[in-house]
Write an enzyme that holds these catalytic residues in place. Sequence first.
Site, PDB file in Angstrom:
ATOM      1  N   LYS A   1       0.491  -3.281   6.513  1.00  0.00           N
ATOM      2  CA  LYS A   1       0.323  -1.888   6.938  1.00  0.00           C
ATOM      3  C   LYS A   1      -1.131  -1.611   7.311  1.00  0.00           C
ATOM      4  O   LYS A   1      -1.414  -0.945   8.306  1.00  0.00           O
ATOM      5  CB  LYS A   1       0.799  -0.938   5.827  1.00  0.00           C
ATOM      6  CG  LYS A   1       2.319  -0.918   5.682  1.00  0.00           C
ATOM      7  CD  LYS A   1       2.797  -0.195   4.447  1.00  0.00           C
ATOM      8  CE  LYS A   1       4.315  -0.363   4.274  1.00  0.00           C
ATOM      9  NZ  LYS A   1       4.844   0.203   3.044  1.00  0.00           N
TER      10      LYS A   1
ATOM     11  N   GLN B   1       2.625   2.695  -2.416  1.00  0.00           N
ATOM     12  CA  GLN B   1       3.538   1.557  -2.288  1.00  0.00           C
ATOM     13  C   GLN B   1       4.453   1.467  -3.515  1.00  0.00           C
ATOM     14  O   GLN B   1       3.978   1.469  -4.648  1.00  0.00           O
ATOM     15  CB  GLN B   1       2.730   0.260  -2.119  1.00  0.00           C
ATOM     16  CG  GLN B   1       3.573  -0.960  -1.865  1.00  0.00           C
ATOM     17  CD  GLN B   1       4.351  -0.883  -0.554  1.00  0.00           C
ATOM     18  OE1 GLN B   1       3.802  -0.541   0.497  1.00  0.00           O
ATOM     19  NE2 GLN B   1       5.647  -1.193  -0.591  1.00  0.00           N
TER      20      GLN B   1
ATOM     21  N   ASP C   1       5.552   8.773   4.344  1.00  0.00           N
ATOM     22  CA  ASP C   1       6.759   7.988   4.062  1.00  0.00           C
ATOM     23  C   ASP C   1       8.013   8.856   4.172  1.00  0.00           C
ATOM     24  O   ASP C   1       9.126   8.341   4.218  1.00  0.00           O
ATOM     25  CB  ASP C   1       6.685   7.389   2.644  1.00  0.00           C
ATOM     26  CG  ASP C   1       6.229   5.935   2.657  1.00  0.00           C
ATOM     27  OD1 ASP C   1       6.427   5.270   3.694  1.00  0.00           O
ATOM     28  OD2 ASP C   1       5.681   5.486   1.640  1.00  0.00           O
TER      29      ASP C   1
END
Length: 279
Positions: free
Chosen positions: A49, A93, A116
């Site tokens: 990422k 994460q 997200d």
Amino acid sequence: MAQIIDGKALAEKFRGLIKSEISEKHLEPGLAVVLVGNNAASQVYVRNKKKACAEVSIKSFDHTLPEETSEADLLKLINKLNADKSVHGILVQLPLPEHIDSQKVLNAISPDKDVDGFHPVNLGRLLSGQKGLRPCTPVGVMEMIDSTGYDLKGKHAVVVGRSNIVGKPVAVMLLERHATVTICHSRTVNLPEVVKAADVVVAALGKAEFVKGSWIKKGAVVIDVGINRTTEGKLVGDVEFAEASKHAGFISPVPGGVGPMTIAMLLKNTLNSCKEIKK
Ligand code: NDP
């Protein structure tokens, strides 16, 4: 034989568009990437990422914390990032270590920086058809279907899996596009028959090649979200790719399908969040 939906190429196209927009509009999007602990897979995801951010000129702010970080300290960091004007997206994460309540942490992220798309406010916006940050994998799936020119209106879409991050949101997005949607899960009776009736199949159950090629209706669009490692170390999806390719009209491969698109959509969300916050 099915046409391959090349997620890698499509993701590259999106990254090009994102990079151009950032440069033309002189934007400075920033993404805070929070990683707690030493999960090897998470470390790889985070590295990928950050690499993708650098490629499109999104600044990534690294917050790698030790396994024993307390929930309170993590929440303090989230609050700090919520207030930081150079941060437009906050990515925590998952999975987090067991002593931390993941939902509590995700709920603490400002919905405007929730790139997200997992915050209940953003999921609520999605369900009620409002503008907001949407989960990256489902958005990537929709872009992949759209890249084929397929018209979803009135078609029967079958989603296998009902997780909050993939199955449920992708089902809502398909419904929004006027598909007739069936959501399957581990208690679904006679899954093969349900899948056989599908014009569009989105497989997101996390079981290697579980969806058999013989279940796929001729000409169907098949999007394989699954990422599974076989005992031989090979990456495979949730669909029996070789056999399914003989029946499907379009099919996405693993690797090189949904995975790269998920990251590209994260970059897009960060750019969109930067533009919204700047307004
Ligand atoms: P979860 O484990 O959270 O959810 C799996 C879903 O599949 C559940 O709803 C479960 O049903 C259902 N399921 C399990 N077994 C069966 C079965 N035999 N028949 C029908 N349904 C079944 O997984 P995620 O949604 O997080 O991920 C799914 C897959 O997608 C994984 O392989 C994951 O690695 C991958 N993934 C890939 C991403 C990418 O970027 N490409 C991003 C996110 C995930 P029930 O609810 O009843 O338990």
